[in-house]
Design a protein around this motif. Structure first.
Motif, PDB file in Angstrom:
ATOM      1  N   VAL A   1      38.710  22.740  17.167  1.00 23.31           N
ATOM      2  CA  VAL A   1      39.806  22.511  16.230  1.00 23.31           C
ATOM      3  C   VAL A   1      39.367  23.071  14.890  1.00 23.31           C
ATOM      4  CG1 VAL A   1      41.271  20.837  15.042  1.00 23.31           C
ATOM      5  CG2 VAL A   1      40.589  20.436  17.422  1.00 23.31           C
ATOM      6  N   LEU A   2      40.088  24.059  14.393  1.00 23.27           N
ATOM      7  CA  LEU A   2      39.823  24.618  13.073  1.00 23.27           C
ATOM      8  C   LEU A   2      40.707  23.883  12.073  1.00 23.27           C
ATOM      9  CD1 LEU A   2      39.769  28.434  13.927  1.00 23.27           C
ATOM     10  CD2 LEU A   2      37.833  26.854  13.796  1.00 23.27           C
ATOM     11  N   TYR A   3      40.075  23.263  11.071  1.00 21.84           N
ATOM     12  CA  TYR A   3      40.840  22.504  10.088  1.00 21.84           C
ATOM     13  C   TYR A   3      40.117  22.587   8.752  1.00 21.84           C
ATOM     14  CZ  TYR A   3      37.730  18.360  10.035  1.00 21.84           C
ATOM     15  OH  TYR A   3      36.682  17.481   9.862  1.00 21.84           O
ATOM     16  N   ARG A   4      40.593  21.884   7.741  1.00 21.43           N
ATOM     17  CA  ARG A   4      40.060  22.051   6.395  1.00 21.43           C
ATOM     18  C   ARG A   4      39.029  20.998   6.020  1.00 21.43           C
ATOM     19  NH1 ARG A   4      44.788  21.394   2.984  1.00 21.43           N
ATOM     20  NH2 ARG A   4      43.493  22.129   1.250  1.00 21.43           N
ATOM     21  N   GLY A   5      38.645  20.171   6.976  1.00 23.41           N
ATOM     22  CA  GLY A   5      37.649  19.140   6.717  1.00 23.41           C
ATOM     23  C   GLY A   5      36.249  19.587   7.095  1.00 23.41           C
ATOM     24  N   GLU A   6      35.343  18.626   7.190  1.00 19.10           N
ATOM     25  CA  GLU A   6      33.951  18.903   7.513  1.00 19.10           C
ATOM     26  C   GLU A   6      33.766  19.105   9.012  1.00 19.10           C
ATOM     27  OE1 GLU A   6      31.538  19.365   5.309  1.00 19.10           O
ATOM     28  OE2 GLU A   6      33.021  19.096   3.713  1.00 19.10           O
ATOM     29  N   ASP A   7      32.703  19.827   9.388  1.00 15.94           N
ATOM     30  CA  ASP A   7      32.375  20.031  10.802  1.00 15.94           C
ATOM     31  C   ASP A   7      32.092  18.682  11.467  1.00 15.94           C
ATOM     32  OD1 ASP A   7      32.578  22.671  10.172  1.00 15.94           O
ATOM     33  OD2 ASP A   7      30.465  23.166  10.491  1.00 15.94           O
ATOM     34  N   HIS A   8      32.501  18.569  12.720  1.00 15.17           N
ATOM     35  CA  HIS A   8      32.353  17.293  13.439  1.00 15.17           C
ATOM     36  C   HIS A   8      32.409  17.566  14.940  1.00 15.17           C
ATOM     37  CE1 HIS A   8      32.761  12.995  14.270  1.00 15.17           C
ATOM     38  NE2 HIS A   8      33.754  13.298  15.094  1.00 15.17           N
ATOM     39  N   VAL A   9      31.688  16.761  15.709  1.00 15.65           N
ATOM     40  CA  VAL A   9      31.690  16.894  17.168  1.00 15.65           C
ATOM     41  C   VAL A   9      32.225  15.615  17.783  1.00 15.65           C
ATOM     42  CG1 VAL A   9      30.307  17.270  19.244  1.00 15.65           C
ATOM     43  CG2 VAL A   9      29.731  18.483  17.124  1.00 15.65           C
ATOM     44  N   CYS A  10      33.252  15.744  18.627  1.00 16.36           N
ATOM     45  CA  CYS A  10      33.765  14.614  19.412  1.00 16.36           C
ATOM     46  C   CYS A  10      33.001  14.592  20.735  1.00 16.36           C
ATOM     47  CB  CYS A  10      35.267  14.752  19.645  1.00 16.36           C
ATOM     48  SG  CYS A  10      36.254  14.807  18.138  1.00 16.36           S
ATOM     49  N   GLU A  11      31.967  13.796  20.809  1.00 12.60           N
ATOM     50  CA  GLU A  11      31.051  13.830  21.949  1.00 12.60           C
ATOM     51  C   GLU A  11      31.766  13.558  23.271  1.00 12.60           C
ATOM     52  OE1 GLU A  11      28.094  14.799  21.795  1.00 12.60           O
ATOM     53  OE2 GLU A  11      27.521  14.646  19.683  1.00 12.60           O
ATOM     54  N   GLU A  12      32.645  12.567  23.300  1.00 15.04           N
ATOM     55  CA  GLU A  12      33.282  12.164  24.559  1.00 15.04           C
ATOM     56  C   GLU A  12      34.205  13.246  25.096  1.00 15.04           C
ATOM     57  OE1 GLU A  12      35.210   8.452  24.065  1.00 15.04           O
ATOM     58  OE2 GLU A  12      33.374   7.342  23.565  1.00 15.04           O
ATOM     59  N   GLU A  13      34.913  13.912  24.229  1.00 18.42           N
ATOM     60  CA  GLU A  13      35.904  14.898  24.666  1.00 18.42           C
ATOM     61  C   GLU A  13      35.337  16.319  24.723  1.00 18.42           C
ATOM     62  OE1 GLU A  13      38.597  13.954  25.818  1.00 18.42           O
ATOM     63  OE2 GLU A  13      38.934  11.963  24.996  1.00 18.42           O
ATOM     64  N   GLY A  14      34.165  16.532  24.140  1.00 20.51           N
ATOM     65  CA  GLY A  14      33.599  17.878  24.137  1.00 20.51           C
ATOM     66  C   GLY A  14      34.336  18.832  23.218  1.00 20.51           C
ATOM     67  N   VAL A  15      34.974  18.300  22.181  1.00 23.68           N
ATOM     68  CA  VAL A  15      35.733  19.105  21.219  1.00 23.68           C
ATOM     69  C   VAL A  15      34.955  19.173  19.904  1.00 23.68           C
ATOM     70  CG1 VAL A  15      37.859  19.286  19.875  1.00 23.68           C
ATOM     71  CG2 VAL A  15      37.945  18.530  22.260  1.00 23.68           C
ATOM     72  N   ARG A  16      34.832  20.364  19.344  1.00 27.71           N
ATOM     73  CA  ARG A  16      34.147  20.548  18.067  1.00 27.71           C
ATOM     74  C   ARG A  16      35.159  20.855  16.969  1.00 27.71           C
ATOM     75  NH1 ARG A  16      29.601  24.919  18.328  1.00 27.71           N
ATOM     76  NH2 ARG A  16      29.432  24.206  16.155  1.00 27.71           N
ATOM     77  N   TYR A  17      35.066  20.115  15.880  1.00 20.58           N
ATOM     78  CA  TYR A  17      35.849  20.418  14.691  1.00 20.58           C
ATOM     79  C   TYR A  17      35.040  21.364  13.812  1.00 20.58           C
ATOM     80  CZ  TYR A  17      39.652  17.040  15.280  1.00 20.58           C
ATOM     81  OH  TYR A  17      40.776  16.375  15.715  1.00 20.58           O
ATOM     82  N   LEU A  18      35.637  22.464  13.405  1.00 19.55           N
ATOM     83  CA  LEU A  18      34.985  23.438  12.543  1.00 19.55           C
ATOM     84  C   LEU A  18      35.803  23.615  11.272  1.00 19.55           C
ATOM     85  CD1 LEU A  18      34.065  26.263  15.101  1.00 19.55           C
ATOM     86  CD2 LEU A  18      32.616  24.380  14.318  1.00 19.55           C
ATOM     87  N   ASN A  19      35.126  23.681  10.145  1.00 18.08           N
ATOM     88  CA  ASN A  19      35.818  23.970   8.892  1.00 18.08           C
ATOM     89  C   ASN A  19      36.369  25.388   8.938  1.00 18.08           C
ATOM     90  OD1 ASN A  19      35.432  25.314   5.948  1.00 18.08           O
ATOM     91  ND2 ASN A  19      36.126  23.198   5.768  1.00 18.08           N
ATOM     92  N   VAL A  20      37.647  25.542   8.706  1.00 14.63           N
ATOM     93  CA  VAL A  20      38.295  26.839   8.884  1.00 14.63           C
ATOM     94  C   VAL A  20      37.793  27.870   7.882  1.00 14.63           C
ATOM     95  CG1 VAL A  20      40.289  26.330   7.399  1.00 14.63           C
ATOM     96  CG2 VAL A  20      40.528  27.953   9.287  1.00 14.63           C
TER      97      VAL A  20
END
Length: 593
Positions: free
Chosen positions: A559-578
């Motif tokens: 998920v590319l968004y405007r917040g800080e990098d984050h990892v959702c361990e259970e779902e295997g989804v990584r949030y990346l700062n766009v």
């Protein structure tokens, strides 16, 4: 003695909140620097000026090229000390990514070809020419001329000046705004076949990108290299301006100068207001695209290359057609887009969003109560768009395809593939390379809304909610386009980026690696907040299975968004700062032959 006087210029730097003065000068390709005490600055400046006066006197006595008078030329030619002064305008500016190609052309072997530096206004062309002069040694600069073309100039007058410059021993000629000559396209071979063949290095620049493209297909075929400047990705925009905020790029991206916001100024709606002789006063607005196309076509082959667009041009409706296509760039290029009554997609989307907002304090049906006909009528006047009743010529698919072809030649649009589980292919999604121009149109919509009687009766809080939601909707869609465009243009041939569409829902972006037969899937959100709702498609088993069936194993969910990098361990989804994502994309500068 002259050698004992300082050369160069004084620069000022802020160090730990204090101003420091430095004498800077060039030795070969290197810039030297020396600290100057504040009390000595005035004395040093006087000494620098004294050295320049002495050098000018010696130049006159020796009869060198530095003392060529401007009056000896038919066109506006700058040489010698004036050229040196002009080059320092670019002092301290960062280089465009494509500057390396321009420098290599001038300082390496040009193979008898000419170089074309083209792109829309405010994309750094003249600055790059000044930076080129800054990189020259004094001897190289003394044999360089800058020629500023005016509308009144012709290829005959330019030819006389080029001949004189060659006789005087000039080696490099920078021809700015070359396409302002009405006979440029039909006689551009003069630069390559005569003067480049004689050993002169010629760089031509200008804003009429289409004129250069046509010339390269005709008179300059296989005898020119072209460096386009119109497309400025987020990473480059951020580096050049020192601003890493994607919001700034959404509002002003595509140019290196903020856009014009005074929509009620009638001067801004006059096409010629964007094309004044003094380039510093020209405003960068969307009608420059229309003028670019019309100017190039009218100057090519005596105006005989309008093809299907001639009827629109003769009825003064070509500008209207191009504007309509730009406004509807994210929709299908169909005749109904132009011939149908104009309706703002942004307005309808915002109304739906406000009507169904989960937050009861933000939920409102105010846009359902707005006089849409009045609002869109004013919006049409702002954007210079005519209604069907005003059109004298019917818009056909041939018109649309030709305009689309020219917009592509101008580097204004890029096609993004749309993949699906259906065997029937979908038409590509059209991306716009000038986000600031697109956002300007959205701001025009908000400006129109605020003057509507229904809106005037609202409280300031309600007005803020409505206008904020409209612009937020626009920014969200634009962020998706920016990520897609920058990703597509950064990938090697072994990878491709596209949208993946399902019967319900889609992946905003997918990247397929042909070599490893693997893929990554992305959602793009204009938000700083994380929510499971954002990545529901990325973890949908049915969608992921369909994706892997066509494009191999999924190796990453993002998920590319405007917040800080984050990892959702259970779902295997990584949030990346766009912003970090866009800044890390590899740079792929383009040179066309």
């Amino acid at each position: 003695m002259i050698s004992e006087l300082p050369k160069g210029y004084i620069s000022v730097k802020n160090i730990n909140g204090k101003q420091r003065h430095y004498l800077q000068w060039r030795e070969g390709s290197k810039i030297r620097s020396k600290y100057i005490r504040k009390d000595d600055v005035e004395k040093t400046v006087e000494a620098i000026e004294q050295r320049r006066r002495f050098e000018a006197m010696l130049s006159e006595l020796s009869g060198s090229g530095d003392f060529v008078k401007a009056s000896e030329f038919d066109t506006n030619v700058i040489v010698g000390g004036s050229l040196d002064d002009m080059s320092h305008r670019a002092e301290g500016y960062r280089h465009r990514d494509c500057y390396k190609q321009l420098r290599e052309f001038v300082f390496d072997d040009s193979d008898g070809r000419v170089c074309i530096l083209y792109g829309l206004r405010r994309t750094g062309k003249t600055t790059m020419l000044c930076q080129l002069m800054l990189d020259m040694s004094p001897e190289e600069l003394s044999r360089t001329a800058y020629m500023k073309i005016r509308v009144s100039d012709t290829m005959a007058s330019v030819n006389r000046d080029m001949k004189r410059l060659h006789q005087l021993g000039f080696r490099t000629v920078l021809v700015d705004e070359a396409t302002l000559m009405r006979d440029f396209i039909d006689s551009a071979a003069l630069f390559s076949d005569v003067y480049a063949a004689m050993g002169m290095r010629i760089v031509m620049s200008g804003t009429d990108s289409l004129g250069f493209r046509i010339a390269m297909d005709q008179e300059l075929y296989d005898r020119a290299i072209a460096i386009p400047t119109t497309y400025i990705p987020f990473s480059e925009h951020s580096r050049l301006l020192g601003i890493g905020d994607v919001e700034d790029y959404i509002e002003f991206g595509g140019t290196l100068r903020a856009g014009e916001l005074n929509f009620d100024d009638p001067e801004l709606r006059v096409v010629d207001a964007s094309f004044r002789d003094d380039e510093s006063t020209r405003r960068y607005i969307d009608t420059s695209i229309c003028r670019n196309i019309q100017n190039s076509l009218s100057n090519y082959d005596g105006g005989g290359h309008f093809r299907h667009l001639r009827d629109l041009y003769e009825m003064d409706e070509l500008t209207n057609a191009i504007n309509r296509i730009i406004q509807d760039m994210n929709h299908r290029f169909l005749a109904s887009v132009i011939s149908g009554y104009f309706s703002s997609h942004d307005l309808g989307s915002a109304a739906q969003s406000l009507r169904a907002d989960r937050d009861p304090t933000l939920r409102t049906d105010v846009l359902d109560r707005v006089d849409v006909l009045t609002v869109t009528g004013k919006l049409m006047r702002i954007l210079g768009i005519k209604s069907p009743s005003e059109l004298k010529v019917g818009i056909t698919d041939a018109h649309i395809e030709e305009i689309r072809e020219y917009l592509s030649d101008l580097d204004l649009i890029e096609e993004c593939p749309i993949e699906t589980t259906s065997p029937d292919p979908l038409e590509p999604y059209t991306l716009f390379t000038q986000p600031g121009m697109r956002y300007c149109q959205a701001q025009a919509l908000v400006h129109s809304l605020m003057s509507d009687p229904e809106m005037s009766s609202l409280s300031e809080r309600e007005k803020g909610i409505v206008t904020g939601r409209i612009l937020d909707q626009v920014r969200g869609r634009m962020l998706e386009d920016i990520v897609l465009l920058d990703t597509i243009r950064s990938l090697p041939e072994s990878k491709k980026a596209f949208r993946m569409q399902f019967k319900t829902g889609e992946f905003d972006m997918a990247v397929y690696d042909k070599r490893s037969d693997t893929c990554e899937i992305y959602e793009i959100k204009h938000s700083r907040v994380r929510s499971p709702h954002q990545y529901r498609h990325l973890v949908d088993q049915e969608k992921c299975a369909a994706m892997e069936k066509r494009f191999g194993r999924i190796t990453g969910r993002f998920v590319l968004y405007r917040g800080e990098d984050h990892v959702c361990e259970e779902e295997g989804v990584r949030y990346l700062n766009v912003e970090k994502y866009l800044s890390a994309l590899p740079v792929r500068t383009e040179v066309r032959y």
